[in-house]
Design a protein around this motif. Sequence first.
Motif: not given
Length: 426
Positions: A126-127, A152-154, A156, A227, A230, A235
């Motif tokens: 993940g980022k 902040k992505d879905s 990790s 996450k 949405d 974050e």
Amino acid sequence: MTIPKKISFCLWLFTLPIIAQTYVIDTVQDKYTFVNWKANTIKMAESSPAFKSLFHKLDTIAKGGKGKLHIFHIGGSHIQADIYSNRLRSYLQTMSPTTKGQRGFIYPYSIAKTNNPGNYKIKYDGKWSGYRCSVKKDSVAWGLSGVTAVFKDSVSNIKIIANGNNYHEKMYDFDKIRIFYDNWSDDYEISFKQDSIVSKVIENKQAHFVEYALNTTVEEIEFCVRKVKDTANAEFLMMGVELMNDNTGIEYTSIGVNGGSFSYYERCRYFKEQLLLYKPDLFIISIGTNDAYHPDFDPKAYKKYYTDFIKLVQQANPDCAVLLTVPNDSYYKKKLPNPRTRIARDVIYQVAEEQKMAVWDFYEIMGGFNSSQKWYTNRLMPRDRIHFTVMGYRIKADLLLQALANSWENELQLESNSILNQIINE
């Protein structure tokens, strides 16, 4: 002071495997005659009630007695790299069968895109974006570590491996894990690859962590940050991890951030709340290289920061022994020896005397003003003449170990070198 990429690369190299923990002082004194070996003492410890208590507690544990003793060591890039601090940790935790405490608080620096110590490993996907309290443009919620990674992505997946390139195999295991994060938000949830491994969950909203009790003892663990809402600006802020068990003995927590100074650590909103979770017995303060780096160094402000920090430590434990370490001699922008370190040194002695604490004067031990040039010439420092090479860090760690052991022996009126020999020959 932001560490350039080349220096970060050097620090990464320093974390490569070390085959054996061999005490080096006895073999290098004749070779490095520019070092002031006789200056290697803990000054003012004999008049500090806190240090008298510390040495008695250390002695009880070293001789097989049950008890817990917690050492904190805070600083900048020297401590983030956890090279010489880990060498001390390993010495103290292996000096007898009763001295190995838990691994404790760590930071998964890799996910924050900065150098991770080699003695534990982090794997992730993940980022993530990394933010350090020492970077002026960065603005985020920081805790005890002074570093926060933002996701902040879905999804990790993060794997924590307690044992990396250490002096001893299988040093650490744990049956509890704390994850420090922004639990004031419910945009994300934490789950484990093996959900059945968790037997109990405790959440702390004030210090911002969730603690998971495990039904087995492990050396590594994998968890997922996912996450679940949405919402706008959702974050996840990773502020730290703690690997825990019920071991008695010595725990050694290092807190370091590249470029760290007192003013930067003051930016950490939850530093106090998280520090007060613990009761430190010894707090080693190695903050000063970055404070005194720039020409606008303010000795009065530095003294106030130092005094206020000691008072914060004493909120966690009024009887804590605080060791003030004088920063090493260094160069300013690789061009000139920094004269401001001498001023910081004077302030440190003033604070130690006023607060009845002790000083380890590494500046004097190195050889004083411009001694870093000789350390560099002898390959004990890289070209920046701020950091150290592998051998330089080994010498630094072994010097501090020797100074602590000698003060301990003096306080308890033990035979000279009896404690030091126990530690290095274990």
